[in-house]
Design a protein around this motif. Structure first.
Motif, mmCIF file in Angstrom:
data_model
loop_
_atom_site.group_PDB
_atom_site.id
_atom_site.type_symbol
_atom_site.label_atom_id
_atom_site.label_comp_id
_atom_site.label_asym_id
_atom_site.label_seq_id
_atom_site.Cartn_x
_atom_site.Cartn_y
_atom_site.Cartn_z
ATOM 1 N N LYS A 39 -14.813 -28.642 -16.993
ATOM 2 C CA LYS A 39 -13.764 -29.537 -16.510
ATOM 3 C C LYS A 39 -12.842 -28.763 -15.571
ATOM 4 O O LYS A 39 -12.436 -27.645 -15.860
ATOM 5 N N LEU A 40 -12.513 -29.377 -14.453
ATOM 6 C CA LEU A 40 -11.585 -28.772 -13.507
ATOM 7 C C LEU A 40 -10.166 -28.925 -14.023
ATOM 8 O O LEU A 40 -9.833 -29.899 -14.684
ATOM 9 N N GLU A 41 -9.321 -27.956 -13.674
ATOM 10 C CA GLU A 41 -7.930 -28.073 -14.103
ATOM 11 C C GLU A 41 -7.215 -29.136 -13.276
ATOM 12 O O GLU A 41 -7.601 -29.451 -12.152
ATOM 13 N N GLU A 42 -6.169 -29.700 -13.831
ATOM 14 C CA GLU A 42 -5.477 -30.840 -13.246
ATOM 15 C C GLU A 42 -4.946 -30.564 -11.846
ATOM 16 O O GLU A 42 -5.012 -31.422 -10.967
ATOM 17 N N ARG A 43 -4.434 -29.382 -11.572
ATOM 18 C CA ARG A 43 -3.826 -29.118 -10.267
ATOM 19 C C ARG A 43 -4.833 -29.067 -9.116
ATOM 20 O O ARG A 43 -4.443 -29.098 -7.963
ATOM 21 N N VAL A 44 -6.112 -29.021 -9.429
ATOM 22 C CA VAL A 44 -7.123 -29.064 -8.376
ATOM 23 C C VAL A 44 -6.998 -30.376 -7.598
ATOM 24 O O VAL A 44 -7.285 -30.436 -6.403
ATOM 25 N N LYS A 45 -6.520 -31.420 -8.246
ATOM 26 C CA LYS A 45 -6.342 -32.713 -7.587
ATOM 27 C C LYS A 45 -5.329 -32.647 -6.446
ATOM 28 O O LYS A 45 -5.303 -33.510 -5.586
ATOM 29 N N ASP A 46 -4.476 -31.607 -6.433
ATOM 30 C CA ASP A 46 -3.481 -31.445 -5.377
ATOM 31 C C ASP A 46 -4.084 -30.879 -4.095
ATOM 32 O O ASP A 46 -3.447 -30.909 -3.043
ATOM 33 N N ALA A 49 -9.056 -32.253 -0.904
ATOM 34 C CA ALA A 49 -10.513 -32.260 -1.080
ATOM 35 C C ALA A 49 -10.922 -33.461 -1.925
ATOM 36 O O ALA A 49 -10.156 -33.958 -2.743
ATOM 37 N N LYS A 50 -12.145 -33.898 -1.702
ATOM 38 C CA LYS A 50 -12.737 -34.907 -2.575
ATOM 39 C C LYS A 50 -13.091 -34.196 -3.879
ATOM 40 O O LYS A 50 -13.685 -33.114 -3.859
ATOM 41 N N ILE A 51 -12.712 -34.777 -4.982
ATOM 42 C CA ILE A 51 -12.977 -34.177 -6.286
ATOM 43 C C ILE A 51 -13.959 -35.065 -7.026
ATOM 44 O O ILE A 51 -13.761 -36.271 -7.122
ATOM 45 N N TYR A 52 -15.033 -34.486 -7.512
ATOM 46 C CA TYR A 52 -15.949 -35.283 -8.304
ATOM 47 C C TYR A 52 -16.564 -34.450 -9.409
ATOM 48 O O TYR A 52 -16.441 -33.242 -9.446
ATOM 49 N N THR A 53 -17.184 -35.147 -10.312
ATOM 50 C CA THR A 53 -17.774 -34.492 -11.470
ATOM 51 C C THR A 53 -19.238 -34.875 -11.576
ATOM 52 O O THR A 53 -19.671 -35.861 -10.997
#
Length: 113
Positions: A39-46, A49-53
């Motif tokens: 799981k990526l850490e929450e601040r990566v959303k800042d 970039a497109k974030i996906y899993t």
């Protein structure tokens, strides 16, 4: 260092925010995905970039996979070559493959892709 950005996805890891941010800058990445089911850490959303899993059926997501067959990974395999010795031929699509691991996608028509 890249002045352009796009069409590059970095695998992300938990607690590697600074390294991910630096690699995005250097390589011009525009997307980040979790790596091997982490799981990526929450601040990566800042990050810009497109974030996906992704999910890995081999890692205990079988119930999800069975409920969402339209989301399963698509792989393309080639059947064994079959020589036609008459006017009709039968091709065993999965001959030589581990049939408990893969199945043909019978839910979609590839002509619509």
């Amino acid at each position: 260092m890249s002045d352009t950005k796009g069409r590059l996805t970095l695998p992300g890891e938990h607690e590697f925010y600074d390294e991910t941010k630096e690699l995005m800058r250097r390589w011009g990445a525009d997307a980040i995905r979790d790596s091997d089911g982490t799981k990526l850490e929450e601040r990566v959303k800042d990050l810009d970039a497109k974030i996906y899993t992704t999910y890995f059926v081999a890692r205990n997501y079988n119930e999800f996979a069975l409920q969402h067959l339209d989301e399963t990974q698509q792989i393309f395999v080639m059947s064994e070559r079959t020589i036609a010795t008459s006017t009709s031929v039968t091709i065993e699509i999965l001959k030589g493959f581990f049939t408990e691991q893969i199945q043909p996608n019978t839910l979609e028509d590839p002509k619509e892709w």
